[in-house]
Each structure stands twice: as C-alpha cells, then as structure tokens.
Design an enzyme around this catalytic site. Structure first.
Site, PDB file in Angstrom:
ATOM      1  N   GLY A   1       0.652  15.856   0.176  1.00  0.00           N
ATOM      2  CA  GLY A   1       1.152  15.094  -1.203  1.00  0.00           C
ATOM      3  C   GLY A   1      -0.068  14.790  -2.246  1.00  0.00           C
ATOM      4  O   GLY A   1      -0.085  14.010  -2.976  1.00  0.00           O
ATOM      5  N   ALA A   2      -0.896  15.723  -2.120  1.00  0.00           N
ATOM      6  CA  ALA A   2      -2.343  15.571  -2.667  1.00  0.00           C
ATOM      7  C   ALA A   2      -1.972  15.420  -4.339  1.00  0.00           C
ATOM      8  O   ALA A   2      -2.937  15.010  -5.058  1.00  0.00           O
ATOM      9  CB  ALA A   2      -3.244  16.682  -2.381  1.00  0.00           C
TER      10      ALA A   2
ATOM     11  N   GLY B   1       0.385  14.176  -5.894  1.00  0.00           N
ATOM     12  CA  GLY B   1       1.289  13.012  -6.373  1.00  0.00           C
ATOM     13  C   GLY B   1       0.451  11.851  -6.948  1.00  0.00           C
ATOM     14  O   GLY B   1      -0.776  12.024  -6.865  1.00  0.00           O
TER      15      GLY B   1
ATOM     16  N   GLN C   1       5.102  18.626  10.413  1.00  0.00           N
ATOM     17  CA  GLN C   1       3.609  18.067  10.312  1.00  0.00           C
ATOM     18  C   GLN C   1       3.027  17.792  11.367  1.00  0.00           C
ATOM     19  O   GLN C   1       1.813  17.962  11.676  1.00  0.00           O
ATOM     20  CB  GLN C   1       3.590  17.193   9.033  1.00  0.00           C
ATOM     21  CG  GLN C   1       3.669  17.960   7.738  1.00  0.00           C
ATOM     22  CD  GLN C   1       3.437  16.820   6.556  1.00  0.00           C
ATOM     23  OE1 GLN C   1       3.190  15.827   6.674  1.00  0.00           O
ATOM     24  NE2 GLN C   1       3.748  17.662   5.296  1.00  0.00           N
TER      25      GLN C   1
ATOM     26  N   GLY D   1       3.794   7.931   3.437  1.00  0.00           N
ATOM     27  CA  GLY D   1       5.227   8.542   2.892  1.00  0.00           C
ATOM     28  C   GLY D   1       6.248   7.517   3.428  1.00  0.00           C
ATOM     29  O   GLY D   1       6.371   7.324   4.508  1.00  0.00           O
TER      30      GLY D   1
ATOM     31  N   ASP E   1       0.879  -4.309   2.165  1.00  0.00           N
ATOM     32  CA  ASP E   1       1.705  -5.582   2.433  1.00  0.00           C
ATOM     33  C   ASP E   1       0.616  -6.800   2.872  1.00  0.00           C
ATOM     34  O   ASP E   1       0.664  -7.892   2.325  1.00  0.00           O
ATOM     35  CB  ASP E   1       2.760  -5.485   3.593  1.00  0.00           C
ATOM     36  CG  ASP E   1       3.534  -4.192   3.460  1.00  0.00           C
ATOM     37  OD1 ASP E   1       4.337  -4.026   2.371  1.00  0.00           O
ATOM     38  OD2 ASP E   1       3.511  -3.243   4.218  1.00  0.00           O
TER      39      ASP E   1
ATOM     40  N   HIS F   1       7.488  -1.510   7.480  1.00  0.00           N
ATOM     41  CA  HIS F   1       7.004  -1.532   5.946  1.00  0.00           C
ATOM     42  C   HIS F   1       8.474  -1.409   4.953  1.00  0.00           C
ATOM     43  O   HIS F   1       8.885  -0.296   4.636  1.00  0.00           O
ATOM     44  CB  HIS F   1       6.278  -0.356   5.565  1.00  0.00           C
ATOM     45  CG  HIS F   1       5.896  -0.368   3.958  1.00  0.00           C
ATOM     46  ND1 HIS F   1       5.167  -1.040   3.280  1.00  0.00           N
ATOM     47  CD2 HIS F   1       6.276   0.591   3.202  1.00  0.00           C
ATOM     48  CE1 HIS F   1       5.238  -0.728   2.018  1.00  0.00           C
ATOM     49  NE2 HIS F   1       5.868   0.379   1.961  1.00  0.00           N
TER      50      HIS F   1
HETATM   51  P1  NAD Z   1       4.832  11.300  -5.816  1.00  0.00           P
HETATM   52  O1  NAD Z   1       5.993  11.757  -6.040  1.00  0.00           O
HETATM   53  O2  NAD Z   1       4.063  10.982  -6.845  1.00  0.00           O
HETATM   54  O3  NAD Z   1       3.701  12.412  -4.926  1.00  0.00           O
HETATM   55  C1  NAD Z   1       4.353  13.095  -3.644  1.00  0.00           C
HETATM   56  C2  NAD Z   1       3.789  14.436  -3.427  1.00  0.00           C
HETATM   57  O4  NAD Z   1       4.183  14.750  -2.302  1.00  0.00           O
HETATM   58  C3  NAD Z   1       4.298  15.468  -4.529  1.00  0.00           C
HETATM   59  O5  NAD Z   1       3.123  16.177  -5.208  1.00  0.00           O
HETATM   60  C4  NAD Z   1       5.216  16.290  -3.583  1.00  0.00           C
HETATM   61  O6  NAD Z   1       4.815  17.708  -4.121  1.00  0.00           O
HETATM   62  C5  NAD Z   1       4.496  16.183  -2.573  1.00  0.00           C
HETATM   63  N1  NAD Z   1       5.130  16.539  -1.148  1.00  0.00           N
HETATM   64  C6  NAD Z   1       6.359  16.592  -1.038  1.00  0.00           C
HETATM   65  N2  NAD Z   1       6.889  17.232   0.182  1.00  0.00           N
HETATM   66  C7  NAD Z   1       5.502  17.359   0.707  1.00  0.00           C
HETATM   67  C8  NAD Z   1       5.433  18.322   1.933  1.00  0.00           C
HETATM   68  N3  NAD Z   1       6.492  18.653   2.762  1.00  0.00           N
HETATM   69  N4  NAD Z   1       4.155  18.544   1.993  1.00  0.00           N
HETATM   70  C9  NAD Z   1       3.092  18.280   1.325  1.00  0.00           C
HETATM   71  N5  NAD Z   1       3.255  17.585   0.195  1.00  0.00           N
HETATM   72  C10 NAD Z   1       4.604  17.200  -0.058  1.00  0.00           C
HETATM   73  O7  NAD Z   1       4.779   9.996  -4.796  1.00  0.00           O
HETATM   74  P2  NAD Z   1       3.787   9.084  -4.466  1.00  0.00           P
HETATM   75  O8  NAD Z   1       3.780   7.771  -5.642  1.00  0.00           O
HETATM   76  O9  NAD Z   1       2.320   9.650  -4.322  1.00  0.00           O
HETATM   77  O10 NAD Z   1       4.126   8.282  -3.103  1.00  0.00           O
HETATM   78  C11 NAD Z   1       4.116   9.043  -1.919  1.00  0.00           C
HETATM   79  C12 NAD Z   1       4.680   8.328  -0.783  1.00  0.00           C
HETATM   80  O11 NAD Z   1       4.271   7.057  -0.431  1.00  0.00           O
HETATM   81  C13 NAD Z   1       6.365   7.935  -1.267  1.00  0.00           C
HETATM   82  O12 NAD Z   1       7.038   8.253   0.017  1.00  0.00           O
HETATM   83  C14 NAD Z   1       6.280   6.467  -1.478  1.00  0.00           C
HETATM   84  O13 NAD Z   1       7.503   5.808  -1.455  1.00  0.00           O
HETATM   85  C15 NAD Z   1       5.255   5.921  -0.424  1.00  0.00           C
HETATM   86  N6  NAD Z   1       4.626   4.655  -0.770  1.00  0.00           N
HETATM   87  C16 NAD Z   1       4.055   3.934   0.665  1.00  0.00           C
HETATM   88  C17 NAD Z   1       3.597   2.836   0.581  1.00  0.00           C
HETATM   89  C18 NAD Z   1       3.375   2.085   1.741  1.00  0.00           C
HETATM   90  O14 NAD Z   1       2.770   0.893   1.505  1.00  0.00           O
HETATM   91  N7  NAD Z   1       3.517   2.545   3.113  1.00  0.00           N
HETATM   92  C19 NAD Z   1       3.229   2.429  -0.837  1.00  0.00           C
HETATM   93  C20 NAD Z   1       3.342   3.150  -1.846  1.00  0.00           C
HETATM   94  C21 NAD Z   1       3.985   4.317  -1.727  1.00  0.00           C
HETATM   95  C1  LMR Z   2       5.423  -0.236  -2.011  1.00  0.00           C
HETATM   96  O1  LMR Z   2       5.464  -0.935  -1.028  1.00  0.00           O
HETATM   97  O2  LMR Z   2       4.864  -0.124  -3.018  1.00  0.00           O
HETATM   98  C2  LMR Z   2       6.358   0.953  -1.674  1.00  0.00           C
HETATM   99  O3  LMR Z   2       6.595   1.290  -0.190  1.00  0.00           O
HETATM  100  C3  LMR Z   2       7.365   1.208  -2.548  1.00  0.00           C
HETATM  101  C4  LMR Z   2       8.225   2.327  -2.432  1.00  0.00           C
HETATM  102  O4  LMR Z   2       9.401   2.262  -2.333  1.00  0.00           O
HETATM  103  O5  LMR Z   2       7.708   3.389  -2.896  1.00  0.00           O
END
Ligand code: NAD
Ligand code: LMR
Length: 329
Positions: free
Chosen positions: A12-13, A15, A113, A131, A160, A188
């Site tokens: 997801g580089a 994103g 993956q 993710g 968190d 989470h």
């Molecule tokens: P984003 O939509 O900006 O970017 C995601 C990227 O992943 C996109 O560029 C997309 O093309 C790419 N992608 C999708 N499927 C893929 C695959 N199979 N292989 C490689 N790349 C792929 O999202 P973001 O804001 O960067 O967030 C990414 C994830 O992180 C989301 O699921 C979000 O909910 C999660 N997140 C988790 C936490 C946490 O605390 N655990 C916090 C914030 C966000």
């Molecule tokens: C966060 O904790 O900020 C994210 O997991 C929220 C989300 O749903 O992407």
C-alpha cells in the site's frame, strides 16, 4: 564497519500512510540512524505510477541510509528476502459492505501475501499488519505462513497506545514521558480496552492519581477507542501521519527493546495468557529485547478490566470464526 542493508517491504506504498511512512523509514527512524535500508514497495497495478512518484521523491531526498528502491505489483518479488514487512495496503469498507464482505475482500489480500512471505522472506522476517481489520488480517496472513514462527506476525495497536498516553498526560497535567506501563488489550477496534490500572504517572499508580472511575469509563476509554472515527470525521480521511508514526514506533521498539521498567502494547498471537484463547491475535502488554517480545505476566486483572478485555476478545473470536467459515484460515 559497513552494515548489510535491511530489506523493508511496504504494501500500500502509494496510499496516505505509505506517503507518511516511507520517508521516515529511509531517514533511519524505523531501525536506527546507522542501519541502511532497501525499500520494496508493493502496490496494485493502479497504484504503481503513484508509487513511482514517491520513489522519485525519495531519491530527491538523498537519504544516506537508503540503498535501493524496488516497486512491484508481485508479492513474491516484494517479499523476496524481506527482513521487515509493513502490511499497510488493505481494502477499505465502502458503502453497503457487510463485515463478512470486508473480511472476505481482505482475505483476498492477506492470504496471498502471507503465502508470499512464507515462500520468499528472510528467516528473520518481522511482520506488522496495519491495514484494517488489523488483528484479523494478521491472523489470515499468519495462517498462510506455516513455515514462519507465528510470533513474527503482529498487528498494530501502538497508535491506540500512543493516543491513550496523550489523553492520560492531559488529564494528569503531566507529559507522555512521565507515563509508563499503559496497556491496550484486545482488538484494534472500538472494543479495545486501554488499561491504566497498572500504569504509572511519575512513579504513582495512574488509576489512583486519576481517582475518577466515571472519567475512565465515560471519557478516557471511549475517546481512545473511537479516536480513529473522530479523526475520519474531522479530517475527511483516516489517520495517516499518526498511524505511520505508530508503525515506526512498533517496529523500532520490537527491534531495539522497551525501556527498563516500561512496556508497550502489541497485537500478538496469544499463548492463552490472561484468558485470551491461544492463537488469536490480540493486544497485550509486552516487553521487548534483542528482537523478541514477551507478554508481561502476573498482572492482577480487576472486574472492571476483565469485562472489557472479555468483550474485545469475544469480538476477535467472532472475526476469527467468520474468516474460518470463509476458508481464509
Ligand atoms: P489508502 O487507501 O490511502 O492506501 C491504501 C493503499 O493500499 C492504496 O494505495 C492501494 O492501492 C493499496 N493496496 C490495496 N490493495 C493492495 C494490495 N493487495 N497490495 C498492495 N497494495 C494494495 O489507505 P491508508 O490511509 O494508507 O490506510 C491503509 C490501511 O491502514 C487502512 O486499512 C486503514 O484502515 C488502516 N489503518 C490502520 C490503523 C491502525 O492503527 N492499525 C490506523 C490507521 C489506518
Ligand atoms: C484508526 O485507528 O485511526 C484507524 O484504524 C481508523 C480506520 O478505520 O481506518
């Protein structure tokens, strides 16, 4: 002495988290200011061009520690020889999507993956899943990698943890560095449980310093647990820089160790400690040393905490059962 570069794969580089993460990895914040890195960026075909743009910017920073960048849409290439893998790319929930649809769509990402990590990564691979739903995505990837020790698959609850540190520092009029031994338990998600009963503020028990169970139940816990949604509401997009920062903190602590007398929170494969069924990926208090971690044992869990840990673990069990029914684990 010239050190061998560490191979770091980021999915997801292209994103928003990827954009906030890659420059910090390349400048030495992930592993240390003396550790050179090779970056491997995995994207889906539609994301490759934007990833190339980010790689151009990385070049333009002339980071002394950055030894190479490879961009690919092939997981087998992306994870070849990987020492650290940050699984950020995931399928977001869109309108009308049920939880089962979300788990199924993410299974389509994290199962292959996990297999690609199993087949191609270095023996010392460490995986952090960012993710969402992070814990269950980590479980799917881990189940697809039977040759990799299960404890190498972790899920991110450090954001968190950091959110809870800030809220508690504000409440107690202290700074985050005055606070130790805070714990995030469970998933989470909004069911997570930020626990201050074993935490210390400037050496004193945090729950006693706060001395306000109503604030704990009605303000602190929901503020931390629903912070992700509050950020989405305010920013119009989910947290990115703070999520990237937490990913850096998680791996840095895993590799370099927790400070004496302190611990951190990580989503890890349960060994059955604290009544969390073995095999679930749940957040625990952990100490880290020499690239390994251990669950902090022997904490007394009061009734208030027990009910909340159990509720979050129940949600994790339901997610596990759902992905099992879908044949993903
Ligand atoms: P984003 O939509 O900006 O970017 C995601 C990227 O992943 C996109 O560029 C997309 O093309 C790419 N992608 C999708 N499927 C893929 C695959 N199979 N292989 C490689 N790349 C792929 O999202 P973001 O804001 O960067 O967030 C990414 C994830 O992180 C989301 O699921 C979000 O909910 C999660 N997140 C988790 C936490 C946490 O605390 N655990 C916090 C914030 C966000
Ligand atoms: C966060 O904790 O900020 C994210 O997991 C929220 C989300 O749903 O992407």
């Amino acid at each position: 002495m010239t050190r061998t570069p560490v191979n770091v794969t980021v999915t997801g580089a292209a994103g928003q988290i990827g954009y906030a993460l890659l420059f910090r990895i390349a400048s030495g914040h992930l592993l240390g200011s003396d550790v050179p890195v090779n970056l491997r960026l995995l994207e889906i075909p539609q994301g490759l061009k934007a990833a190339e743009g980010t790689a151009m910017e990385l070049d333009d920073c002339a980071f002394p520690l950055l030894r190479g960048i490879e961009i690919t849409d092939d997981p087998n290439v992306a994870f070849a020889g990987a020492n650290v893998a940050l699984l950020v790319g995931a399928r977001p929930r869109t309108a009308g999507m049920e939880r089962g649809d979300l788990l199924s769509a993410n299974g389509g990402i994290f199962k292959p993956q996990g297999k690609a990590i199993n087949d191609n990564a270095a023996d010392d691979i460490k995986v952090l899943v960012v993710g969402n739903p992070a814990n269950t995505n980590a479980l799917i990837a881990q189940a697809a990698a039977p040759d990799v020790p299960a404890e190498r698959f972790t899920a991110m609850t450090r954001l968190d943890h950091n959110r809870a540190l800030s809220q508690l520092a504000k409440k107690t009029g202290t700074t985050v560095s005055d606070i130790k031994r805070l714990t995030i338990w469970g998933n989470h998600s909004a069911t997570q449980y930020p626990d201050i009963f074993h935490a210390e503020v400037s050496g004193k028990n945090a729950a006693e310093v706060v001395n306000d169970e109503q604030w704990l139940a009605d303000t602190f816990i929901p503020t931390v647990a629903k912070r992700g949604a509050a950020i989405i509401e305010a920013r119009g997009a989910s947290s990115a820089a703070s999520a990237a920062n937490a990913a850096i903190d998680h791996v840095h602590t895993w590799v370099n160790g927790t400070a004496a007398g302190d611990w951190t929170s990580m989503g890890i494969v349960s060994d059955g400690s604290y009544g969390v069924p073995a095999g679930l990926i749940s957040s625990f208090p952990v100490t880290t040393k020499d690239g390994a971690f251990e669950i902090v044992q022997g904490l007394d869990i009061n009734e208030f905490s027990r009910a909340r840990i159990d509720a979050s673990v129940k949600e994790l069990e339901e997610e596990r059962d759902a992905v099992r029914a879908l044949g993903l684990i």
